[in-house]
Write a protein that holds these residues in place. Structure first.
Motif, PDB file in Angstrom:
ATOM      1  N   ALA A  66       0.815  -1.480   0.119  1.00  0.00           N
ATOM      2  CA  ALA A  66      -0.114   0.232   0.016  1.00  0.00           C
ATOM      3  C   ALA A  66       1.056   1.146  -0.176  1.00  0.00           C
ATOM      4  O   ALA A  66       0.496   2.225  -0.681  1.00  0.00           O
ATOM      5  CB  ALA A  66      -1.019   0.033   1.384  1.00  0.00           C
ATOM      6  N   SER A  67       2.036   1.268   0.895  1.00  0.00           N
ATOM      7  CA  SER A  67       2.618   2.724   0.613  1.00  0.00           C
ATOM      8  C   SER A  67       3.546   2.765  -0.728  1.00  0.00           C
ATOM      9  O   SER A  67       3.351   3.858  -1.103  1.00  0.00           O
ATOM     10  CB  SER A  67       3.950   2.261   1.768  1.00  0.00           C
ATOM     11  N   MET A  68       3.842   1.817  -1.246  1.00  0.00           N
ATOM     12  CA  MET A  68       4.170   1.917  -2.857  1.00  0.00           C
ATOM     13  C   MET A  68       3.054   2.342  -3.739  1.00  0.00           C
ATOM     14  O   MET A  68       3.412   3.158  -4.549  1.00  0.00           O
ATOM     15  CB  MET A  68       4.918   0.798  -3.297  1.00  0.00           C
ATOM     16  N   LEU A  69       1.973   2.068  -3.214  1.00  0.00           N
ATOM     17  CA  LEU A  69       0.718   2.466  -4.176  1.00  0.00           C
ATOM     18  C   LEU A  69       0.550   3.969  -4.181  1.00  0.00           C
ATOM     19  O   LEU A  69       0.529   4.765  -4.884  1.00  0.00           O
ATOM     20  CB  LEU A  69      -0.515   1.935  -3.877  1.00  0.00           C
ATOM     21  N   ALA A  70       0.737   4.507  -2.867  1.00  0.00           N
ATOM     22  CA  ALA A  70       0.528   5.966  -2.455  1.00  0.00           C
ATOM     23  C   ALA A  70       1.945   6.594  -3.068  1.00  0.00           C
ATOM     24  O   ALA A  70       1.668   7.754  -3.923  1.00  0.00           O
ATOM     25  CB  ALA A  70       0.699   6.095  -1.069  1.00  0.00           C
ATOM     26  N   PHE A  71       3.142   6.028  -2.885  1.00  0.00           N
ATOM     27  CA  PHE A  71       4.099   6.621  -3.743  1.00  0.00           C
ATOM     28  C   PHE A  71       4.008   6.874  -5.253  1.00  0.00           C
ATOM     29  O   PHE A  71       4.339   7.967  -5.830  1.00  0.00           O
ATOM     30  CB  PHE A  71       5.540   6.122  -3.155  1.00  0.00           C
ATOM     31  N   ALA A  72       3.491   5.501  -5.742  1.00  0.00           N
ATOM     32  CA  ALA A  72       3.462   5.640  -7.335  1.00  0.00           C
ATOM     33  C   ALA A  72       2.351   6.449  -7.759  1.00  0.00           C
ATOM     34  O   ALA A  72       2.496   7.264  -8.726  1.00  0.00           O
ATOM     35  CB  ALA A  72       2.872   4.150  -7.781  1.00  0.00           C
ATOM     36  N   ASN A 108      15.413  11.550  -6.021  1.00  0.00           N
ATOM     37  CA  ASN A 108      16.664  10.855  -5.554  1.00  0.00           C
ATOM     38  C   ASN A 108      16.687  10.128  -4.652  1.00  0.00           C
ATOM     39  O   ASN A 108      16.963  10.401  -3.542  1.00  0.00           O
ATOM     40  CB  ASN A 108      17.709  12.458  -5.506  1.00  0.00           C
ATOM     41  N   SER A 109      16.437   8.863  -4.934  1.00  0.00           N
ATOM     42  CA  SER A 109      16.002   7.913  -3.788  1.00  0.00           C
ATOM     43  C   SER A 109      17.221   7.467  -3.373  1.00  0.00           C
ATOM     44  O   SER A 109      17.162   6.866  -1.919  1.00  0.00           O
ATOM     45  CB  SER A 109      15.076   6.836  -4.427  1.00  0.00           C
ATOM     46  N   ALA A 110      18.427   7.136  -3.916  1.00  0.00           N
ATOM     47  CA  ALA A 110      19.391   6.168  -3.352  1.00  0.00           C
ATOM     48  C   ALA A 110      20.211   7.236  -2.529  1.00  0.00           C
ATOM     49  O   ALA A 110      20.517   7.025  -1.405  1.00  0.00           O
ATOM     50  CB  ALA A 110      20.146   5.643  -4.457  1.00  0.00           C
ATOM     51  N   ASN A 111      21.350   8.099  -3.321  1.00  0.00           N
ATOM     52  CA  ASN A 111      22.297   8.453  -2.685  1.00  0.00           C
ATOM     53  C   ASN A 111      21.895   9.648  -1.494  1.00  0.00           C
ATOM     54  O   ASN A 111      22.509  10.131  -0.787  1.00  0.00           O
ATOM     55  CB  ASN A 111      23.418   9.170  -3.560  1.00  0.00           C
ATOM     56  N   LEU A 112      20.869  10.251  -1.643  1.00  0.00           N
ATOM     57  CA  LEU A 112      19.871  11.277  -1.029  1.00  0.00           C
ATOM     58  C   LEU A 112      18.879  10.611  -0.030  1.00  0.00           C
ATOM     59  O   LEU A 112      18.805  11.046   1.282  1.00  0.00           O
ATOM     60  CB  LEU A 112      19.367  12.421  -1.557  1.00  0.00           C
ATOM     61  N   GLY A 113      18.268   9.663  -0.536  1.00  0.00           N
ATOM     62  CA  GLY A 113      17.192   9.133   0.122  1.00  0.00           C
ATOM     63  C   GLY A 113      17.526   8.457   1.279  1.00  0.00           C
ATOM     64  O   GLY A 113      16.979   8.263   2.425  1.00  0.00           O
ATOM     65  N   ILE A 114      18.624   7.707   1.041  1.00  0.00           N
ATOM     66  CA  ILE A 114      19.217   6.707   2.346  1.00  0.00           C
ATOM     67  C   ILE A 114      19.613   7.655   3.475  1.00  0.00           C
ATOM     68  O   ILE A 114      19.140   7.280   4.564  1.00  0.00           O
ATOM     69  CB  ILE A 114      20.384   6.017   1.772  1.00  0.00           C
ATOM     70  N   PRO A 115      20.406   8.802   3.477  1.00  0.00           N
ATOM     71  CA  PRO A 115      20.730   9.243   4.766  1.00  0.00           C
ATOM     72  C   PRO A 115      19.585  10.165   4.969  1.00  0.00           C
ATOM     73  O   PRO A 115      19.508  10.316   6.405  1.00  0.00           O
ATOM     74  CB  PRO A 115      21.813  10.364   4.055  1.00  0.00           C
ATOM     75  N   VAL A 116      18.728  10.678   4.475  1.00  0.00           N
ATOM     76  CA  VAL A 116      17.510  11.338   4.980  1.00  0.00           C
ATOM     77  C   VAL A 116      16.459  10.324   5.569  1.00  0.00           C
ATOM     78  O   VAL A 116      16.030  10.545   6.691  1.00  0.00           O
ATOM     79  CB  VAL A 116      16.567  11.957   3.771  1.00  0.00           C
ATOM     80  N   PHE A 126      12.653   1.608   2.778  1.00  0.00           N
ATOM     81  CA  PHE A 126      11.826   1.838   1.700  1.00  0.00           C
ATOM     82  C   PHE A 126      12.455   2.343   0.429  1.00  0.00           C
ATOM     83  O   PHE A 126      11.817   2.363  -0.493  1.00  0.00           O
ATOM     84  CB  PHE A 126      10.865   2.932   2.289  1.00  0.00           C
ATOM     85  N   VAL A 127      14.033   2.291   0.637  1.00  0.00           N
ATOM     86  CA  VAL A 127      14.496   2.722  -0.431  1.00  0.00           C
ATOM     87  C   VAL A 127      14.440   1.806  -1.763  1.00  0.00           C
ATOM     88  O   VAL A 127      14.389   1.984  -2.710  1.00  0.00           O
ATOM     89  CB  VAL A 127      16.161   2.978  -0.238  1.00  0.00           C
ATOM     90  N   ALA A 128      14.615   0.494  -1.317  1.00  0.00           N
ATOM     91  CA  ALA A 128      14.724  -0.570  -2.201  1.00  0.00           C
ATOM     92  C   ALA A 128      13.451  -0.741  -3.141  1.00  0.00           C
ATOM     93  O   ALA A 128      13.309  -0.881  -4.634  1.00  0.00           O
ATOM     94  CB  ALA A 128      14.876  -1.886  -1.568  1.00  0.00           C
ATOM     95  N   PRO A 129      12.328  -0.559  -2.456  1.00  0.00           N
ATOM     96  CA  PRO A 129      11.209  -0.665  -3.516  1.00  0.00           C
ATOM     97  C   PRO A 129      10.870   0.531  -4.254  1.00  0.00           C
ATOM     98  O   PRO A 129      10.329   0.493  -5.290  1.00  0.00           O
ATOM     99  CB  PRO A 129       9.762  -0.818  -2.496  1.00  0.00           C
ATOM    100  N   PHE A 264       9.657  10.416   1.073  1.00  0.00           N
ATOM    101  CA  PHE A 264      10.403   9.872  -0.129  1.00  0.00           C
ATOM    102  C   PHE A 264       9.882  10.714  -1.190  1.00  0.00           C
ATOM    103  O   PHE A 264      10.387  11.065  -2.261  1.00  0.00           O
ATOM    104  CB  PHE A 264      10.146   8.527  -0.343  1.00  0.00           C
ATOM    105  N   SER A 265       8.743  11.112  -1.461  1.00  0.00           N
ATOM    106  CA  SER A 265       7.824  11.920  -2.342  1.00  0.00           C
ATOM    107  C   SER A 265       8.592  13.279  -2.593  1.00  0.00           C
ATOM    108  O   SER A 265       8.595  13.993  -3.487  1.00  0.00           O
ATOM    109  CB  SER A 265       6.461  11.755  -2.420  1.00  0.00           C
TER     110      SER A 265
END
Length: 312
Positions: A66-72, A108-116, A126-129, A264-265
């Motif tokens: 469901a979380s990915m549905l909202a993000f998508a 920018n999900s990887a290099n910025l999403g991870i530290p944030v 949640f970075v992986a999905p 993430f959005s």
């Protein structure tokens, strides 16, 4: 020496490496074509290696929730508005519309999403999905549009064989499926080699981005400023608001999941957008400026999301 505030520390490498690239470009140390060469290295070598190993070791069902549905949903709204603005407001051709949509909705999900995520959520799972969703669904759609303008419609059937990013995604997905079905894993030597090569992708892309700033026009016209402003506004404001609306009012996500989705959005435009635009020579200025300005603006919007939706 006092350190940066934790949330801002995630942005520091982006600005430092971009500044290094600008200084290298200004000095002429690597020659006039260096940014193009570095960008092609990222697109054809480093990025495919990173994407292959990331997808190969991740079960493909990770983004079915469901979380990915909202993000998508937030991504779809933002990318759709970016496409519409490029078409209706700025009369761009189809490839530039694709870049406009990507600039407005590709995080920018990887290099910025991870530290944030680690700082605000204490968890970066949640970075992986998010990465899978963008790589397996969003990226192929955009690259198909860009490649159709370069090679013609009849060549679309062979696109995965000619495009190194899509080829890496396809092979990685096949390996992931085999691993899930049989338990077989990539040999450690292959995985470590791909990780080492892929690790060069993000810093090289940021250096190339900084080098491109040395060649930008001294002053952009009103239309260009407006186009970048629309992309940045959609990326940093509309996308997280759309994800919040879907997550809160349609899916009724629990507070922590809702915070995760909106956070993430609200991440800025990924430097991958510039890499794709530079490789295909379409919408390069829009991609570059959207990455820079959305990264700056998102420092405020990410802090606002954390304050508004985080635990009291």
């Amino acid at each position: 020496m006092p350190s940066l505030p934790p949330l801002l520390s995630g942005f520091a490498p982006i600005w430092v490496l971009t500044a290094v690239g600008y200084l290298v470009g200004r000095s002429g140390l690597l020659g006039p074509q260096a940014d193009m060469v570095l960008n092609r290295f990222v697109f054809h070598v480093a990025m495919p290696a990173a994407l292959f190993v990331m997808i190969a070791r991740t079960p493909l069902d990770r983004f079915a929730n469901a979380s990915m549905l909202a993000f998508a949903a937030g991504t779809a709204v933002a990318a759709g508005l970016g496409l519409l603005a490029a078409h209706r407001l700025f009369d761009r051709a189809l490839p530039e519309r694709a870049i406009g949509g990507m600039a407005a909705g590709y995080v920018n999900s990887a290099n910025l999403g991870i530290p944030v995520a680690m700082q605000v959520l204490g968890d970066a799972s949640f970075v992986a999905p998010v990465v899978l969703f963008q790589i397996l669904l969003v990226t192929p759609a955009v690259l198909t549009v860009l490649d159709s303008g370069r090679a013609g419609r009849r060549a679309l059937l062979t696109l995965p064989l000619r495009n190194p990013v899509l080829l890496a995604v396809a092979i990685g997905a096949a390996v992931s499926a085999v691993t899930t079905a049989t338990g077989w894993h990539l040999p450690d030597e292959v995985e470590r080699s791909c990780q080492l090569l892929g690790g060069a992708g993000v810093p090289t892309a940021l250096v190339a981005l900084g080098m491109s700033l040395h060649h930008r026009p001294a002053a952009a016209g009103p239309a260009r400023l407006a186009e970048v402003g629309v992309a940045v506004a959609v990326k940093t404001l509309i996308q997280p608001l759309a994800a919040f609306a879907v997550g809160a009012f349609l899916l009724h996500l629990p507070p922590h999941q809702l915070l995760t989705v909106v956070l993430f959005s609200a991440l800025p435009t990924a430097q991958n957008v510039f890499t794709y635009a530079r490789e295909y020579g379409r919408g390069t200025a829009l991609a570059r400026d959207s990455v820079l300005w959305s990264t700056l603006v998102s420092m405020a919007t990410l802090s606002a999301v954390s304050w508004a939706l985080g635990p009291a």
